[in-house]
Enzyme design. Structure first.
Site, mmCIF file in Angstrom:
data_model
loop_
_atom_site.group_PDB
_atom_site.id
_atom_site.type_symbol
_atom_site.label_atom_id
_atom_site.label_comp_id
_atom_site.label_asym_id
_atom_site.label_seq_id
_atom_site.Cartn_x
_atom_site.Cartn_y
_atom_site.Cartn_z
ATOM 1 N N ARG A 1 -5.144 -20.456 -1.425
ATOM 2 C CA ARG A 1 -6.521 -20.331 -0.911
ATOM 3 C C ARG A 1 -6.765 -18.875 -0.533
ATOM 4 N NH1 ARG A 1 -3.531 -23.160 3.475
ATOM 5 N NH2 ARG A 1 -3.241 -21.565 5.061
ATOM 6 N N TYR B 1 1.957 -10.805 14.551
ATOM 7 C CA TYR B 1 1.167 -10.494 13.346
ATOM 8 C C TYR B 1 1.018 -8.990 13.207
ATOM 9 C CZ TYR B 1 -2.674 -10.771 9.938
ATOM 10 O OH TYR B 1 -3.472 -10.640 8.819
HETATM 11 P P1 NAD Z 1 -4.978 -18.056 4.097
HETATM 12 O O1 NAD Z 1 -4.483 -18.704 5.334
HETATM 13 O O2 NAD Z 1 -6.329 -18.448 3.597
HETATM 14 O O3 NAD Z 1 -3.890 -18.249 2.923
HETATM 15 C C1 NAD Z 1 -2.556 -17.946 3.188
HETATM 16 C C2 NAD Z 1 -1.695 -18.424 2.036
HETATM 17 O O4 NAD Z 1 -0.320 -18.177 2.384
HETATM 18 C C3 NAD Z 1 -1.819 -19.912 1.728
HETATM 19 O O5 NAD Z 1 -1.815 -20.096 0.333
HETATM 20 C C4 NAD Z 1 -0.539 -20.495 2.334
HETATM 21 O O6 NAD Z 1 -0.075 -21.679 1.691
HETATM 22 C C5 NAD Z 1 0.437 -19.347 2.118
HETATM 23 N N1 NAD Z 1 1.588 -19.413 3.016
HETATM 24 C C6 NAD Z 1 1.586 -19.471 4.375
HETATM 25 N N2 NAD Z 1 2.853 -19.552 4.832
HETATM 26 C C7 NAD Z 1 3.671 -19.526 3.741
HETATM 27 C C8 NAD Z 1 5.068 -19.581 3.554
HETATM 28 N N3 NAD Z 1 5.922 -19.668 4.586
HETATM 29 N N4 NAD Z 1 5.566 -19.521 2.292
HETATM 30 C C9 NAD Z 1 4.719 -19.447 1.227
HETATM 31 N N5 NAD Z 1 3.387 -19.395 1.346
HETATM 32 C C10 NAD Z 1 2.867 -19.445 2.589
HETATM 33 O O7 NAD Z 1 -4.905 -16.483 4.321
HETATM 34 P P2 NAD Z 1 -5.839 -15.278 3.792
HETATM 35 O O8 NAD Z 1 -6.880 -15.043 4.814
HETATM 36 O O9 NAD Z 1 -6.192 -15.477 2.380
HETATM 37 O O10 NAD Z 1 -4.789 -14.096 3.944
HETATM 38 C C11 NAD Z 1 -3.945 -13.688 2.877
HETATM 39 C C12 NAD Z 1 -3.200 -12.452 3.332
HETATM 40 O O11 NAD Z 1 -4.149 -11.445 3.719
HETATM 41 C C13 NAD Z 1 -2.320 -12.715 4.550
HETATM 42 O O12 NAD Z 1 -1.141 -11.959 4.415
HETATM 43 C C14 NAD Z 1 -3.158 -12.189 5.697
HETATM 44 O O13 NAD Z 1 -2.377 -11.771 6.780
HETATM 45 C C15 NAD Z 1 -3.865 -11.009 5.030
HETATM 46 N N6 NAD Z 1 -5.098 -10.613 5.697
HETATM 47 C C16 NAD Z 1 -6.140 -11.477 5.858
HETATM 48 C C17 NAD Z 1 -7.290 -11.037 6.517
HETATM 49 C C18 NAD Z 1 -8.465 -11.947 6.726
HETATM 50 O O14 NAD Z 1 -9.421 -11.545 7.415
HETATM 51 N N7 NAD Z 1 -8.484 -13.142 6.177
HETATM 52 C C19 NAD Z 1 -7.384 -9.728 7.002
HETATM 53 C C20 NAD Z 1 -6.298 -8.883 6.826
HETATM 54 C C21 NAD Z 1 -5.166 -9.318 6.166
#
Ligand code: NAD
Length: 264
Positions: free
Chosen positions: A18, A157
């Site tokens: 996702r 984090y």
């Molecule tokens: P999300 O929660 O929508 O998706 C995270 C994904 O990681 C999912 O597919 C989940 O199944 C997978 N995941 C979680 N734990 C896992 C594990 N132990 N092993 C394998 N897969 C695992 O997150 P997102 O918002 O799409 O974020 C993706 C990346 O971007 C992350 O690293 C997050 O820290 C980073 N990020 C997000 C934002 C934001 O605003 N959404 C901002 C900065 C950085």
């Protein structure tokens, strides 16, 4: 847009079920890559892979927890068996835990560091070993603007995302001679399920349309983060390694806080 930058290329992507990872997997497939999605929740990546396939793209899924070294070994072995080579790795799996610093639980620290930092190390090391045997490749880690400035109540984090910067610089330095590039994309606030789970409806609407902390006044979309990831993964970035690309609508450039001060 170059529609076939990744034709004949193979991509391993963690966290593709996702959000940013899903958007990135879909864009890689649209640009011709064969993608292996790795995430903990098998049903999510199965559905994304099936949908990419139904649209004429090439994708498959492998359920694995990236914080578990044996599971990572199995996932990377599966990628090598399926593809014969790995051209690109995107480390996108990530989790968060909110708690004040003074009472931050030890197990939450271990879990968040385990997935975000150790998981990225494990995936990168195992994939880089394959890349050294098959002519090199490109690795992109997903950090966050929280690596540069702290969001409150999420020490693990923030520390994990800052740790990725050191991992990235070390990999770029040690792996250039193997033809492997390593870079970071640091997203700001992005409209994903992870963000959605931390805010209410009204706040999410505000962050999407009129977020006055951000010069562009809105969160980024997952597709906008994906575009930066694909650029760094592609040959367009052939001289870029050890770099960090911030995609935040100007958030970290903006120290203007007057609008948050009391009136008068
Ligand atoms: P999300 O929660 O929508 O998706 C995270 C994904 O990681 C999912 O597919 C989940 O199944 C997978 N995941 C979680 N734990 C896992 C594990 N132990 N092993 C394998 N897969 C695992 O997150 P997102 O918002 O799409 O974020 C993706 C990346 O971007 C992350 O690293 C997050 O820290 C980073 N990020 C997000 C934002 C934001 O605003 N959404 C901002 C900065 C950085």
């Amino acid at each position: 847009m170059a529609a076939d930058r990744f034709k004949e290329k193979t991509v391993v992507l963690s966290g593709g079920g996702r959000g940013i990872g899903e958007a990135t997997a879909r864009r890689f497939a649209r640009e011709g890559a064969e993608v292996l999605l790795i995430a903990r929740t098998g049903s999510e990546i199965d559905a994304v892979a099936a949908d990419i396939g139904a649209g004429g793209g090439k994708a498959s899924a492998f359920a694995a927890d990236v914080s578990d070294p044996a599971a990572v070994d199995r996932a990377v072995e599966a990628a090598r068996d399926r593809f014969g080579r790995i051209d690109v790795l995107v480390n996108c799996a990530g989790i968060d835990h909110d708690s004040p610093f003074l009472s931050f639980p030890d197990d939450a620290w271990q879990r968040v560091i385990g997935v975000n930092l150790t998981g990225s190390f494990l995936m990168a090391q195992r994939v880089a070993r394959v890349m050294t045997e098959t002519g090199g490749g490109s690795i992109v880690h997903i950090s966050s603007i929280d690596a540069y400035g702290a969001d409150g109540n999420q020490v693990a984090y923030n520390a994990s995302k800052a740790g990725l910067l050191g991992l990235n610089r070390t990999m770029a330095t040690e792996l250039a001679s193997h033809g492997i590039r390593s870079n970071v994309v640091s997203p700001g606030y992005t409209a994903t399920p992870l963000t959605r789970q931390y805010v209410g409806d009204a706040m999410y609407e505000y962050m999407t349309k009129d977020f006055d902390r951000i010069p562009q006044r809105r969160m980024a979309t997952p597709e906008e983060i994906a575009a930066a990831i694909l650029f760094l993964a592609s040959d367009d970035a052939s001289a870029i390694t050890g770099s960090e690309l911030t995609v935040d609508g100007g958030t970290t450039a903006n120290l203007y806080i007057v609008e948050t001060l009391p009136a008068g």
